[in-house]
Design a protein around this motif. Structure first.
Motif, PDB file in Angstrom:
ATOM      1  N   ARG A   1       0.831  -1.202   0.000  1.00 41.27           N
ATOM      2  CA  ARG A   1       0.000   0.000   0.000  1.00 41.27           C
ATOM      3  C   ARG A   1       0.869   1.258   0.000  1.00 41.27           C
ATOM      4  NH1 ARG A   1      -5.284  -1.284   0.840  1.00 41.27           N
ATOM      5  NH2 ARG A   1      -5.811   0.911   1.105  1.00 41.27           N
ATOM      6  N   VAL A   2       1.948   1.222   0.780  1.00 43.76           N
ATOM      7  CA  VAL A   2       2.879   2.353   0.785  1.00 43.76           C
ATOM      8  C   VAL A   2       3.525   2.503  -0.587  1.00 43.76           C
ATOM      9  CG1 VAL A   2       5.021   3.243   1.777  1.00 43.76           C
ATOM     10  CG2 VAL A   2       3.311   2.159   3.256  1.00 43.76           C
ATOM     11  N   LEU A   3       3.907   1.382  -1.189  1.00 41.15           N
ATOM     12  CA  LEU A   3       4.527   1.407  -2.514  1.00 41.15           C
ATOM     13  C   LEU A   3       3.581   1.990  -3.553  1.00 41.15           C
ATOM     14  CD1 LEU A   3       6.666   0.655  -4.632  1.00 41.15           C
ATOM     15  CD2 LEU A   3       5.704  -1.655  -4.655  1.00 41.15           C
ATOM     16  N   LEU A   4       2.325   1.529  -3.562  1.00 41.58           N
ATOM     17  CA  LEU A   4       1.359   2.031  -4.536  1.00 41.58           C
ATOM     18  C   LEU A   4       1.109   3.520  -4.341  1.00 41.58           C
ATOM     19  CD1 LEU A   4      -0.552   1.441  -6.857  1.00 41.58           C
ATOM     20  CD2 LEU A   4      -2.292   0.762  -5.178  1.00 41.58           C
ATOM     21  N   ALA A   5       1.028   3.960  -3.102  1.00 43.13           N
ATOM     22  CA  ALA A   5       0.841   5.392  -2.831  1.00 43.13           C
ATOM     23  C   ALA A   5       2.032   6.198  -3.329  1.00 43.13           C
ATOM     24  CB  ALA A   5       0.637   5.617  -1.330  1.00 43.13           C
ATOM     25  N   THR A   6       3.233   5.638  -3.204  1.00 42.83           N
ATOM     26  CA  THR A   6       4.435   6.331  -3.682  1.00 42.83           C
ATOM     27  C   THR A   6       4.447   6.419  -5.201  1.00 42.83           C
ATOM     28  OG1 THR A   6       5.659   5.515  -1.752  1.00 42.83           O
ATOM     29  CG2 THR A   6       6.950   6.330  -3.619  1.00 42.83           C
ATOM     30  N   ILE A   7       4.075   5.320  -5.862  1.00 42.14           N
ATOM     31  CA  ILE A   7       4.045   5.318  -7.335  1.00 42.14           C
ATOM     32  C   ILE A   7       3.064   6.370  -7.844  1.00 42.14           C
ATOM     33  CG2 ILE A   7       3.412   3.966  -9.368  1.00 42.14           C
ATOM     34  CD1 ILE A   7       4.435   1.492  -7.908  1.00 42.14           C
ATOM     35  N   THR A   8       1.875   6.420  -7.264  1.00 41.37           N
ATOM     36  CA  THR A   8       0.887   7.402  -7.722  1.00 41.37           C
ATOM     37  C   THR A   8       1.335   8.825  -7.419  1.00 41.37           C
ATOM     38  OG1 THR A   8      -0.324   7.116  -5.632  1.00 41.37           O
ATOM     39  CG2 THR A   8      -1.051   5.804  -7.506  1.00 41.37           C
ATOM     40  N   GLU A   9       2.032   9.014  -6.298  1.00 37.18           N
ATOM     41  CA  GLU A   9       2.520  10.359  -5.964  1.00 37.18           C
ATOM     42  C   GLU A   9       3.561  10.832  -6.966  1.00 37.18           C
ATOM     43  OE1 GLU A   9       4.406  12.812  -2.151  1.00 37.18           O
ATOM     44  OE2 GLU A   9       3.897  10.690  -1.976  1.00 37.18           O
ATOM     45  N   VAL A  10       4.384   9.911  -7.445  1.00 38.06           N
ATOM     46  CA  VAL A  10       5.407  10.267  -8.430  1.00 38.06           C
ATOM     47  C   VAL A  10       4.785  10.539  -9.797  1.00 38.06           C
ATOM     48  CG1 VAL A  10       7.394   9.370  -9.715  1.00 38.06           C
ATOM     49  CG2 VAL A  10       7.255   9.040  -7.232  1.00 38.06           C
ATOM     50  N   LEU A  11       3.793   9.741 -10.185  1.00 38.09           N
ATOM     51  CA  LEU A  11       3.240   9.845 -11.538  1.00 38.09           C
ATOM     52  C   LEU A  11       2.178  10.926 -11.664  1.00 38.09           C
ATOM     53  CD1 LEU A  11       2.859   6.079 -12.586  1.00 38.09           C
ATOM     54  CD2 LEU A  11       4.762   7.627 -13.019  1.00 38.09           C
ATOM     55  N   ILE A  12       1.242  10.963 -10.731  1.00 37.69           N
ATOM     56  CA  ILE A  12       0.095  11.869 -10.854  1.00 37.69           C
ATOM     57  C   ILE A  12       0.431  13.175 -10.153  1.00 37.69           C
ATOM     58  CG2 ILE A  12      -2.366  12.149 -10.390  1.00 37.69           C
ATOM     59  CD1 ILE A  12      -2.609   9.108 -10.328  1.00 37.69           C
ATOM     60  N   ALA A  13       0.892  14.126 -10.924  1.00 37.78           N
ATOM     61  CA  ALA A  13       1.356  15.402 -10.371  1.00 37.78           C
ATOM     62  C   ALA A  13       1.247  16.483 -11.444  1.00 37.78           C
ATOM     63  CB  ALA A  13       2.798  15.268  -9.881  1.00 37.78           C
ATOM     64  N   PRO A  14       1.237  17.761 -11.060  1.00 34.78           N
ATOM     65  CA  PRO A  14       1.123  18.849 -12.046  1.00 34.78           C
ATOM     66  C   PRO A  14       2.240  18.860 -13.080  1.00 34.78           C
ATOM     67  CG  PRO A  14       0.705  19.668  -9.826  1.00 34.78           C
ATOM     68  CD  PRO A  14       1.194  18.271  -9.663  1.00 34.78           C
ATOM     69  N   LYS A  15       3.379  18.217 -12.789  1.00 35.72           N
ATOM     70  CA  LYS A  15       4.501  18.224 -13.729  1.00 35.72           C
ATOM     71  C   LYS A  15       4.163  17.575 -15.060  1.00 35.72           C
ATOM     72  CE  LYS A  15       6.301  13.994 -11.586  1.00 35.72           C
ATOM     73  NZ  LYS A  15       7.399  13.407 -10.792  1.00 35.72           N
ATOM     74  N   ILE A  16       3.084  16.768 -15.113  1.00 36.66           N
ATOM     75  CA  ILE A  16       2.739  16.108 -16.380  1.00 36.66           C
ATOM     76  C   ILE A  16       2.307  17.113 -17.440  1.00 36.66           C
ATOM     77  CG2 ILE A  16       2.095  13.966 -15.205  1.00 36.66           C
ATOM     78  CD1 ILE A  16      -0.839  14.715 -15.614  1.00 36.66           C
ATOM     79  N   LEU A  17       2.022  18.356 -17.037  1.00 36.30           N
ATOM     80  CA  LEU A  17       1.630  19.383 -18.002  1.00 36.30           C
ATOM     81  C   LEU A  17       2.831  20.068 -18.645  1.00 36.30           C
ATOM     82  CD1 LEU A  17      -1.303  21.094 -16.053  1.00 36.30           C
ATOM     83  CD2 LEU A  17      -1.412  19.253 -17.752  1.00 36.30           C
ATOM     84  N   THR A  18       4.027  19.844 -18.103  1.00 31.48           N
ATOM     85  CA  THR A  18       5.237  20.433 -18.680  1.00 31.48           C
ATOM     86  C   THR A  18       5.495  19.823 -20.053  1.00 31.48           C
ATOM     87  OG1 THR A  18       6.130  20.672 -16.444  1.00 31.48           O
ATOM     88  CG2 THR A  18       7.676  20.881 -18.289  1.00 31.48           C
ATOM     89  N   PRO A  19       5.672  20.636 -21.101  1.00 33.42           N
ATOM     90  CA  PRO A  19       5.768  20.100 -22.470  1.00 33.42           C
ATOM     91  C   PRO A  19       6.829  19.023 -22.659  1.00 33.42           C
ATOM     92  CG  PRO A  19       5.502  22.478 -22.515  1.00 33.42           C
ATOM     93  CD  PRO A  19       5.671  22.111 -21.079  1.00 33.42           C
TER      94      PRO A  19
END
Length: 277
Positions: A190-208
């Motif tokens: 559960r900690v691992l999955l929360a860490t993966i989502t924290e790394v992937l799902i973030a405002p930085k995905i809008l950076t070109p």
């Protein structure tokens, strides 16, 4: 407690030619042994030619071998590799889904959830290094996550200037604790999955020019076909362990274990012969 109803439907199907579907039969292995005896003893000439019996089950070592031998077997397994996994996720999408929202977060979020889906599936190949328990993540988890994001964007409004900002914390929580996290039972997982989502799902995905890992950029096109072509042409064919949050030692361990398994399988299928004097 559905065994009598299943027996009745199968017996009726023998006569009427109806198709019968028995689902999740790994939860009722005694019924499968009864089914095997039933199919062996039934008069084959009395079965309607249109009759078909479908049985779904997870792999189980106690599954009756005789039933397997008399069956046509189909398996649905996730594709191997990040590129194939993301492409499969994009095969579940349509252009209409792509055009649902004008918000700049929408299409990058689709790619991000597809990336997450492939990562959590691919980590299983690393054994206990990837997950303490190997979970069967599937289309339902991906689809539920996409549906929640749609609902969230509908709630805050399609116009980024007038509507509220996207709540990445909310999306991360729902994905890691509810949609995908609903399958996870181990605390460390559960900690691992929360860490993966924290790394992937973030405002930085809008950076070109943002990339999750070298070679894993987000396509920025409006047409879904161009996204598929981008994934096919630009995503690496061989995945570095870093994309899964692991180091090279994990990849070495995986490849050694795979090679040992292949060699063991080859030895198992070799013909056996008695010793000669």
């Amino acid at each position: 407690g559905q065994e009598p109803a299943a027996h009745a439907m199968i017996s009726n199907g023998f006569v009427t030619g109806d198709w019968v579907l028995c689902q999740n039969c790994h939860l009722g292995l005694p019924f499968l042994r009864e089914l095997e005896d039933m199919l062996v003893k039934v008069d084959q000439t009395a079965i309607n030619d249109e009759f078909r019996l479908w049985v779904t089950s997870e792999p189980h070592k106690a599954f009756p071998i005789g039933l397997l031998q008399m069956s046509v077997k189909l398996t649905n397994e996730p594709p191997q590799g990040m590129r194939a996994g993301i492409l499969r996720s994009y095969s579940w999408m349509t252009q209409d889904l792509f055009d649902n929202f004008r918000r700049p977060e929408w299409r990058p979020m689709l790619f991000t959830i597809s990336m997450l889906h492939s990562i959590v599936q691919e980590r299983r190949k690393f054994g206990p290094i990837g997950w303490c328990i190997p979970y069967e993540f599937n289309y339902g988890d991906w689809s539920a996550s996409i549906q929640f994001i749609q609902n969230h964007l509908t709630t805050i409004g399609d116009d980024p200037k007038k509507g509220a900002p996207v709540s990445y914390d909310t999306i991360r929580y729902m994905v890691s604790e509810i949609q995908y996290g609903g399958r996870v039972t181990d605390d460390k997982d559960r900690v691992l999955l929360a860490t993966i989502t924290e790394v992937l799902i973030a405002p930085k995905i809008l950076t070109p020019d943002f990339a999750f890992c070298p070679g894993y950029n987000i396509p920025r096109y409006e047409e879904i076909q161009k996204h598929r072509e981008f994934i096919q042409d630009r995503i690496p064919e061989v995945d570095p362990p870093e994309v899964f949050g692991l180091n090279s030692n994990a990849d070495i361990t995986y490849r050694l274990r795979t090679a040992a398994k292949v060699l063991a399988t080859i030895l198992d299928i070799q013909p056996r012969s008695g010793a000669t004097a």
